[in-house]
Design a protein around this motif. Structure first.
Motif, mmCIF file in Angstrom:
data_model
loop_
_atom_site.group_PDB
_atom_site.id
_atom_site.type_symbol
_atom_site.label_atom_id
_atom_site.label_comp_id
_atom_site.label_asym_id
_atom_site.label_seq_id
_atom_site.Cartn_x
_atom_site.Cartn_y
_atom_site.Cartn_z
ATOM 1 N N THR A 110 4.389 -12.299 7.195
ATOM 2 C CA THR A 110 3.198 -11.827 7.908
ATOM 3 C C THR A 110 3.010 -10.324 7.716
ATOM 4 O O THR A 110 1.897 -9.849 7.439
ATOM 5 C CB THR A 110 3.307 -12.159 9.403
ATOM 6 N N LEU A 111 4.098 -9.567 7.844
ATOM 7 C CA LEU A 111 4.029 -8.119 7.635
ATOM 8 C C LEU A 111 3.596 -7.774 6.210
ATOM 9 O O LEU A 111 2.794 -6.853 5.997
ATOM 10 C CB LEU A 111 5.374 -7.464 7.964
ATOM 11 N N GLN A 112 4.144 -8.518 5.242
ATOM 12 C CA GLN A 112 3.776 -8.256 3.837
ATOM 13 C C GLN A 112 2.285 -8.537 3.600
ATOM 14 O O GLN A 112 1.597 -7.780 2.931
ATOM 15 C CB GLN A 112 4.645 -9.108 2.891
ATOM 16 N N ILE A 113 1.808 -9.635 4.178
ATOM 17 C CA ILE A 113 0.376 -9.973 4.039
ATOM 18 C C ILE A 113 -0.481 -8.869 4.655
ATOM 19 O O ILE A 113 -1.485 -8.439 4.078
ATOM 20 C CB ILE A 113 0.073 -11.338 4.693
ATOM 21 N N LEU A 114 -0.066 -8.404 5.839
ATOM 22 C CA LEU A 114 -0.833 -7.339 6.490
ATOM 23 C C LEU A 114 -0.786 -6.033 5.695
ATOM 24 O O LEU A 114 -1.794 -5.320 5.591
ATOM 25 C CB LEU A 114 -0.314 -7.117 7.914
ATOM 26 N N LYS A 115 0.389 -5.709 5.099
ATOM 27 C CA LYS A 115 0.487 -4.497 4.263
ATOM 28 C C LYS A 115 -0.407 -4.620 3.036
ATOM 29 O O LYS A 115 -1.103 -3.668 2.664
ATOM 30 C CB LYS A 115 1.939 -4.271 3.827
ATOM 31 N N ALA B 248 -3.535 -2.260 2.119
ATOM 32 C CA ALA B 248 -3.643 -1.553 0.836
ATOM 33 C C ALA B 248 -4.951 -1.904 0.134
ATOM 34 O O ALA B 248 -5.618 -1.033 -0.452
ATOM 35 C CB ALA B 248 -2.450 -1.898 -0.048
ATOM 36 N N GLU B 249 -5.343 -3.175 0.200
ATOM 37 C CA GLU B 249 -6.592 -3.614 -0.440
ATOM 38 C C GLU B 249 -7.796 -2.945 0.229
ATOM 39 O O GLU B 249 -8.718 -2.479 -0.441
ATOM 40 C CB GLU B 249 -6.706 -5.134 -0.336
ATOM 41 N N LEU B 250 -7.747 -2.891 1.581
ATOM 42 C CA LEU B 250 -8.848 -2.240 2.302
ATOM 43 C C LEU B 250 -8.907 -0.745 1.989
ATOM 44 O O LEU B 250 -9.993 -0.174 1.839
ATOM 45 C CB LEU B 250 -8.694 -2.460 3.806
ATOM 46 N N ASP B 251 -7.743 -0.103 1.872
ATOM 47 C CA ASP B 251 -7.711 1.317 1.514
ATOM 48 C C ASP B 251 -8.320 1.540 0.131
ATOM 49 O O ASP B 251 -9.076 2.502 -0.089
ATOM 50 C CB ASP B 251 -6.274 1.850 1.544
ATOM 51 N N ALA B 252 -7.985 0.643 -0.810
ATOM 52 C CA ALA B 252 -8.521 0.766 -2.179
ATOM 53 C C ALA B 252 -10.036 0.583 -2.180
ATOM 54 O O ALA B 252 -10.765 1.324 -2.842
ATOM 55 C CB ALA B 252 -7.860 -0.261 -3.101
ATOM 56 N N ARG B 253 -10.520 -0.403 -1.402
ATOM 57 C CA ARG B 253 -11.966 -0.624 -1.329
ATOM 58 C C ARG B 253 -12.673 0.565 -0.675
ATOM 59 O O ARG B 253 -13.758 0.953 -1.089
ATOM 60 C CB ARG B 253 -12.275 -1.908 -0.548
ATOM 61 N N GLU B 254 -12.054 1.103 0.350
ATOM 62 C CA GLU B 254 -12.637 2.264 1.022
ATOM 63 C C GLU B 254 -12.711 3.455 0.077
ATOM 64 O O GLU B 254 -13.719 4.166 0.035
ATOM 65 C CB GLU B 254 -11.782 2.618 2.249
ATOM 66 N N ALA B 255 -11.652 3.661 -0.727
ATOM 67 C CA ALA B 255 -11.659 4.760 -1.697
ATOM 68 C C ALA B 255 -12.740 4.542 -2.758
ATOM 69 O O ALA B 255 -13.435 5.477 -3.167
ATOM 70 C CB ALA B 255 -10.279 4.881 -2.354
ATOM 71 N N GLU B 256 -12.890 3.276 -3.182
ATOM 72 C CA GLU B 256 -13.918 2.963 -4.182
ATOM 73 C C GLU B 256 -15.317 3.232 -3.636
ATOM 74 O O GLU B 256 -16.164 3.817 -4.308
ATOM 75 C CB GLU B 256 -13.784 1.494 -4.599
ATOM 76 N N LEU B 257 -15.566 2.821 -2.382
ATOM 77 C CA LEU B 257 -16.869 3.069 -1.771
ATOM 78 C C LEU B 257 -17.114 4.562 -1.576
ATOM 79 O O LEU B 257 -18.232 5.051 -1.756
ATOM 80 C CB LEU B 257 -16.968 2.340 -0.427
#
Length: 199
Positions: free
Chosen positions: A70-75, A79-88
């Motif tokens: 569960t922790l790995q999925i959340l991490k 990370a995916e959300l951070d990457a998308r935010e940086a892309e936007l």
């Protein structure tokens, strides 16, 4: 003669401004079209990823492996959300830079147009002054000599000069022209204001 030229120049200037504005708007629309679908795809992909992540998270964490998973999925999701935010953020910055460039180019275009209009106004004034001076020269010539010159002119051109002269001088020159040339110039002179509104 000179009024038509002025009207056509003003129309040309207005058309060039309109074309420049349309090109600018077209560029903004294309830029927005490129960013809009990309943002929409990012939102749709984010929704799918969130649904997949939520499905993968166990409802009840009974063991350490469930907790670690569960922790790995959340991490991974973070990370995916951070990457998308940086892309936007990068796309937003690119759009901001493009918008600034468009504003700079528009300001330069407006400055160039103002300079061109000033130059054209000077040229128009100089041309009008030259034509008035030449009309004055013809007016002060002997009517017979001036008529010989006018006989060689195009009727429209001749009418332009005659309209700037005193009626007595113009009449003296017209009387020295051939009947065909005098008639043609008279028709042009009479028709100069034919399209002026009467009401």
């Amino acid at each position: 003669m000179s009024r038509r030229r002025k009207r056509s120049r003003r129309a040309g200037r207005g058309a060039s401004s309109t074309i420049a504005l349309l090109l600018l708007l077209s560029g903004l629309v294309r830029l927005a079209e490129g960013v809009g679908p990309a943002v929409a795809r990012g939102i749709v992909n984010a929704d799918w990823a969130r649904a997949e992540a939520e499905a993968a998270i166990p409802q009840v964490c009974d063991s350490d492996s469930d907790i670690r998973r569960t922790l790995q999925i959340l991490k991974d999701r973070s990370a995916e959300l951070d990457a998308r935010e940086a892309e936007l953020a990068q796309r937003t910055q690119t759009l901001r830079v493009a918008e600034e460039e468009i504003h700079l180019n528009l300001a330069a275009l407006q400055k160039a147009e103002a300079s061109l209009q000033a130059t054209l106004a000077l040229a128009d004034g100089a041309a009008e002054s030259d034509i008035d001076r030449l009309a004055s020269v013809y007016q002060n010539m002997k009517p017979k000599e001036a008529a010989a010159v006018f006989e060689q002119m195009d009727a429209t051109f001749a009418a332009g000069f005659l309209a700037r002269m005193k009626p007595v001088a113009a009449a003296a020159i017209l009387s020295g022209l051939s009947s065909e040339k005098a008639y043609a110039a008279s028709v042009v002179l009479a028709g100069r204001n034919a399209n002026v509104p009467t009401q």
